[in-house]
Enzyme design. Structure first.
Site, short mmCIF file in Angstrom:
data_model
loop_
_atom_site.label_atom_id
_atom_site.label_comp_id
_atom_site.label_asym_id
_atom_site.label_seq_id
_atom_site.Cartn_x
_atom_site.Cartn_y
_atom_site.Cartn_z
N GLY A 22 -113.66 -113.03 -115.13
CA GLY A 22 -112.66 -112.83 -113.75
C GLY A 22 -111.34 -112.57 -114.15
O GLY A 22 -110.12 -113.21 -113.53
N ASN A 24 -109.56 -109.90 -114.15
CA ASN A 24 -108.99 -108.58 -113.59
C ASN A 24 -107.89 -109.00 -112.48
O ASN A 24 -107.24 -108.15 -112.17
CB ASN A 24 -109.93 -107.83 -113.10
CG ASN A 24 -111.00 -108.39 -111.95
OD1 ASN A 24 -111.65 -108.93 -112.29
ND2 ASN A 24 -110.53 -108.01 -110.72
N GLY A 26 -105.68 -112.36 -110.16
CA GLY A 26 -104.91 -113.61 -109.84
C GLY A 26 -104.91 -114.60 -111.20
O GLY A 26 -104.05 -113.91 -112.22
N ILE A 27 -105.33 -115.75 -111.29
CA ILE A 27 -104.90 -116.64 -112.41
C ILE A 27 -105.75 -116.12 -113.78
O ILE A 27 -105.13 -116.12 -114.89
CB ILE A 27 -105.72 -118.08 -112.16
CG1 ILE A 27 -105.10 -118.82 -110.83
CG2 ILE A 27 -105.71 -119.01 -113.30
CD1 ILE A 27 -105.76 -119.65 -110.12
N GLY A 28 -106.78 -115.29 -113.60
CA GLY A 28 -107.38 -114.72 -114.82
C GLY A 28 -106.64 -113.63 -115.43
O GLY A 28 -106.71 -113.63 -116.86
N SER A 168 -110.91 -127.40 -109.16
CA SER A 168 -110.12 -127.30 -108.37
C SER A 168 -110.09 -128.62 -107.70
O SER A 168 -110.94 -129.42 -107.69
CB SER A 168 -110.63 -126.42 -106.97
OG SER A 168 -109.93 -126.47 -106.02
N TYR A 195 -117.66 -124.67 -101.52
CA TYR A 195 -116.66 -124.55 -102.49
C TYR A 195 -116.26 -125.69 -103.24
O TYR A 195 -116.28 -125.56 -104.71
CB TYR A 195 -115.34 -123.75 -101.82
CG TYR A 195 -114.19 -123.37 -102.92
CD1 TYR A 195 -114.29 -122.42 -103.65
CD2 TYR A 195 -113.18 -124.22 -102.96
CE1 TYR A 195 -113.30 -122.10 -104.79
CE2 TYR A 195 -112.18 -124.13 -103.90
CZ TYR A 195 -112.28 -122.92 -104.64
OH TYR A 195 -111.48 -122.77 -105.75
#
Ligand SMILES: NC(=O)c1ccc[n+]([C@@H]2O[C@H](COP(=O)([O-])OP(=O)(O)OC[C@H]3O[C@@H](n4cnc5c(N)ncnc54)[C@H](OP(=O)(O)O)[C@@H]3O)[C@@H](O)[C@H]2O)c1
Length: 328
Positions: A22, A24, A26-28, A168, A195
């Site tokens: 991931g 591409n 946000g955090i990544g 999280s 989640y």
């Protein structure tokens, strides 16, 4: 109030291979960019080639700006392009996850750092084609499969290899109950709890893995990035209430920027002082407390057994034995 957490800028060799799932957005995205700026080869493993290609282009544009404003620091590379590559990975499909694993294995590359970061927060119950609840498969199960297959490569990749799980704070709102883990009965589904459950499983995975590592040099940690203004809540923002709430949190600066959200992950991945650090849940780069369920060894082992059953078709004998048998 302490100073804002930060990571050291260290010079990393090009041969050091870092996979960011991931990467591409946000955090990544921020993590991949900042580690590539330190010189390591970064592979962003993403489900959309287009989004990944666009992201790599944006990373290079950001990098150009940093260079143009004289903001390169000691430890950063000064080159034309960042060493970032794309590999295809859709964690919602075990077939796609296996294709990624096979492509990585057949590249013959080493693997030094694996950042299990990709994730989603869905509002509705969804079951994947493999038959698993979506949060369970994308956030947890697919990463378990990658770790199981690539750990042997990491074990022979040299000193100081690291796995980091993007968990999280939401793991604290989880309820460990594997009988309901797939929401077979739709009324069992609760979006925030599912989640949170997936984020709990990631921490439990960390502990179960470490129990089977027997002093290997692959370290395993997990972390919470804070409440970060990313695309994670994209499903939620279609609902007016959440859209207003997110807007208000952003205006009040309660949410962090993606860069701020990435700081603990970059630190866990590159900080020489974190070498050998194991079995911690980091918040603002420091070990923090986890829920009782996360630390419960019986639950961790139940999850491990349950997961091996889910993945039995994809875990041949050699992979299973390298992963380690029942915990000792
Ligand atoms: N934002 C927060 O406040 C917060 C707080 C705690 C923990 N986290 C965790 O941080 C991690 C990164 O999230 P983020 O906040 O940066 O959210 P984001 O901006 O939505 O990024 C999530 C990444 O995961 C990828 N992804 C989603 N489903 C995937 C799939 N089936 N296969 C492969 N990749 C998939 C996304 O790809 P696409 O772009 O193609 O969708 C995207 O690259 C997640 O694990 C999340 O649970 C976030």
């Amino acid at each position: 109030m302490g100073a804002s957490p930060s990571f050291p800028v260290v010079s990393l060799p090009r041969e050091r291979i870092v996979v960011v799932t991931g990467g591409n957005t946000g955090i990544g995205y921020e993590t991949a960019k900042h580690i590539a700026m330190m010189g390591a080869t970064v592979i962003i493993a993403c489900r959309s080639e287009q989004r990944a290609t666009d992201a790599i282009k944006r990373m290079n544009e950001d990098y150009e700006q940093i260079k143009a404003h004289g903001k390169l620091e000691e430890g950063h590379i000064n080159e034309d392009k960042l060493p970032v590559e794309f590999m295809k990975l859709d964690l919602a499909s075990l077939k796609s996850t296996m294709d990624f694993i096979e492509a990585f294995k057949s590249s013959g590359r080493k693997l030094h750092v694996l950042l299990c970061n990709a994730g989603l927060a869905a509002t509705e119950r969804e079951i994947t084609d493999d038959g698993y609840e979506l949060h369970f498969q994308v956030n947890y199960l697919g990463h378990f499969l990658i770790v199981a297959h690539l750990l042997p490569i990491m074990k022979t990749s040299g000193d100081d290899c690291r796995i980091v799980f993007t968990s999280s704070l939401a793991h604290k709102f989880a309820r460990f109950n594997l009988d309901k883990a797939q929401a077979k009965n739709p009324s069992d589904f609760n979006n925030l709890r599912f989640y949170g459950n997936s984020k709990l499983y990631q921490i439990q995975h960390m502990f179960s893995l470490l129990r089977r590592q027997h002093g290997e040099h692959v370290t395993v940690t997990s972390f919470h990035p804070g409440a970060v203004g990313t695309e994670l809540a994209r499903d939620y923002t279609r609902r007016r209430f959440y859209s207003v709430l997110m807007g208000a949190m952003s205006a009040l600066r309660i949410t962090r920027t993606p860069f701020q959200g990435a700081v603990t992950l970059v630190d866990a991945a590159v900080n020489p002082a974190k070498k050998g650090l194991n079995g911690v849940y980091l918040v603002d780069c420091k070990p923090a407390s986890m829920s009782n369920d996360a630390r419960n060894e019986k639950y961790q082992e139940e999850l491990w057994t349950y997961t091996l059953e889910c993945l039995k078709q994809y875990l041949p004998e050699d992979v299973l034995s390298a992963l380690g048998g029942p915990s000792s």
